[in-house]
Design an enzyme around this catalytic site. Structure first.
Site, short mmCIF file in Angstrom:
data_model
loop_
_atom_site.label_atom_id
_atom_site.label_comp_id
_atom_site.label_asym_id
_atom_site.label_seq_id
_atom_site.Cartn_x
_atom_site.Cartn_y
_atom_site.Cartn_z
N GLN A 103 5.14 9.91 22.07
CA GLN A 103 3.79 10.13 21.44
C GLN A 103 3.88 10.86 20.08
O GLN A 103 3.27 10.58 19.16
CB GLN A 103 2.99 11.18 22.42
CG GLN A 103 1.73 11.04 22.33
CD GLN A 103 0.83 9.91 22.36
OE1 GLN A 103 1.06 9.18 23.21
NE2 GLN A 103 -0.08 9.60 21.51
N HIS A 106 4.04 9.10 16.60
CA HIS A 106 2.65 8.56 16.10
C HIS A 106 2.56 9.09 14.92
O HIS A 106 2.22 8.00 13.89
CB HIS A 106 1.68 8.73 17.12
CG HIS A 106 1.32 7.47 18.13
ND1 HIS A 106 1.08 6.17 17.55
CD2 HIS A 106 1.40 7.39 19.42
CE1 HIS A 106 0.90 5.41 18.77
NE2 HIS A 106 1.13 6.31 19.57
N GLU A 170 -5.84 12.52 26.20
CA GLU A 170 -5.93 11.38 26.00
C GLU A 170 -4.93 10.42 27.08
O GLU A 170 -5.59 9.51 27.52
CB GLU A 170 -5.61 10.90 24.36
CG GLU A 170 -5.65 9.37 24.20
CD GLU A 170 -5.16 8.86 22.92
OE1 GLU A 170 -5.35 7.83 22.37
OE2 GLU A 170 -4.45 9.74 22.32
N HIS A 171 -3.76 10.68 26.91
CA HIS A 171 -2.93 10.12 27.78
C HIS A 171 -2.47 11.11 28.75
O HIS A 171 -1.84 11.98 28.45
CB HIS A 171 -1.66 9.32 27.17
CG HIS A 171 -2.14 8.39 25.99
ND1 HIS A 171 -2.15 8.72 24.91
CD2 HIS A 171 -2.49 7.11 26.20
CE1 HIS A 171 -2.58 7.72 24.04
NE2 HIS A 171 -2.69 6.62 24.97
N ASP A 204 0.02 0.91 25.86
CA ASP A 204 0.07 0.45 24.76
C ASP A 204 0.09 -0.96 24.56
O ASP A 204 -0.47 -1.85 23.72
CB ASP A 204 0.99 1.10 23.65
CG ASP A 204 0.63 2.52 23.28
OD1 ASP A 204 -0.58 3.14 23.66
OD2 ASP A 204 1.26 3.26 22.98
N HIS A 263 -51.19 8.01 30.21
CA HIS A 263 -49.82 7.62 31.22
C HIS A 263 -50.69 7.35 32.51
O HIS A 263 -50.50 6.41 33.23
CB HIS A 263 -48.85 8.62 31.26
CG HIS A 263 -47.76 8.39 30.22
ND1 HIS A 263 -48.20 8.83 28.94
CD2 HIS A 263 -46.49 7.65 30.18
CE1 HIS A 263 -46.96 8.41 28.03
NE2 HIS A 263 -46.01 8.04 28.84
#
Length: 274
Positions: A103, A106, A170-171, A204, A263
């Protein structure tokens, strides 16, 4: 499809092939906030779209959020990538370190987190991260990313789960002996990877889940991209005479309590005819 070209102005053949398989018939060599602006507002060559999908860096995420205020829909805020490894004393420190580094490479603003109940594992992972880092081709990027990363020791798994759900990664990779039990307690995460043989890399590239996922805690409110993200749902309803007699009075009461006389009347005039 908007995709940034390489230094020679070309798009990688793998991207072109994937686009063809997906049925894409227009491809534009553009990336970053420029592509977001082009798709949101339209240009002489790029048509305005209804919804923008795809991850990006912090600038792309900020641009998507800006245009989503009034001009176009977006999938979710998906910015700099992040991973959390939740581990106990049974985890393999080599695996954990590799997951953190995968990670970290990245980008310099990525984040890798270890939350563990084992001080011994934490020290072994710290050693392994440094050992493996020196062998990586993108070690400089990963090293800068590790400055944003943390190894966190907690007293027990309850505290680890609470912290994980608050972080909403996220992961999330769960490398514990009872990973299925712990997974049942996760309520905020983008995508969860179960057991020691399930690296985030699989998500991924090969295991089938989409890896455009909410970051920066947005997993508390958003889900990752799925087929459902590309679908618009329209509801249809029809009421017959018996139906309006059954629910009409309830509608009248609710409308009256909201002081919406028109209404209420739309129901009242119908009830007089059935």
């Amino acid at each position: 499809l908007c995709t940034p070209p390489d230094k020679e102005g070309k798009v990688h053949p793998a991207i072109l092939y994937a686009a063809k398989l997906a049925g894409v018939n227009k491809i534009f060599k553009a990336g970053g906030v420029q592509a977001i602006a082009a798709m949101a507002y339209g240009t002489e060559s790029v048509p305005k779209v209804y919804k923008i999908f795809g991850p990006g860096n912090q600038y792309v995420t900020a641009a998507k959020q800006q245009v989503s205020l009034r001009d176009v829909a977006i999938d979710m805020p998906a910015g700099p990538s992040e991973v959390e490894v939740l581990a106990d004393e049974t985890a393999n420190p080599v695996f954990v370190a590799a997951d953190l580094l995968s990670q970290a490479e990245h980008g310099v603003d990525s984040q890798a987190m270890l939350i563990t109940t084992s001080e011994k594992l934490m020290k072994e992972v710290e050693y392994e991260v440094q050992r493996q880092l020196a062998l990586l081709p993108r070690w400089e990027t990963a090293e800068k990313s590790l400055a944003n990363s943390k190894l966190i020791l907690v007293k027990d798994m309850d505290e680890a789960i609470d912290l994980t759900n608050e972080y909403a990664p996220e992961h999330l990779i769960i490398e514990t002996k009872d990973y299925m039990e712990q997974a049942e307690r996760i309520v905020s995460a983008g995508s969860v990877f179960l057991g020691s043989l399930t690296p985030e890399s699989a998500g991924d590239y090969a295991s089938g889940t989409n890896h455009t996922l909410p970051t920066n805690g947005y997993a508390k409110a958003y889900s990752g991209v799925s087929l459902d993200s590309f679908i618009r749902k329209i509801t249809f309803q029809e009421i017959n005479g018996e139906g309006i007699q059954n629910i009409g009075p309830a509608i009248e009461v609710m409308a009256a309590n909201e002081q919406l006389g028109a209404h209420k009347n739309a129901v009242t005039v119908r009830l007089k005819t059935v």
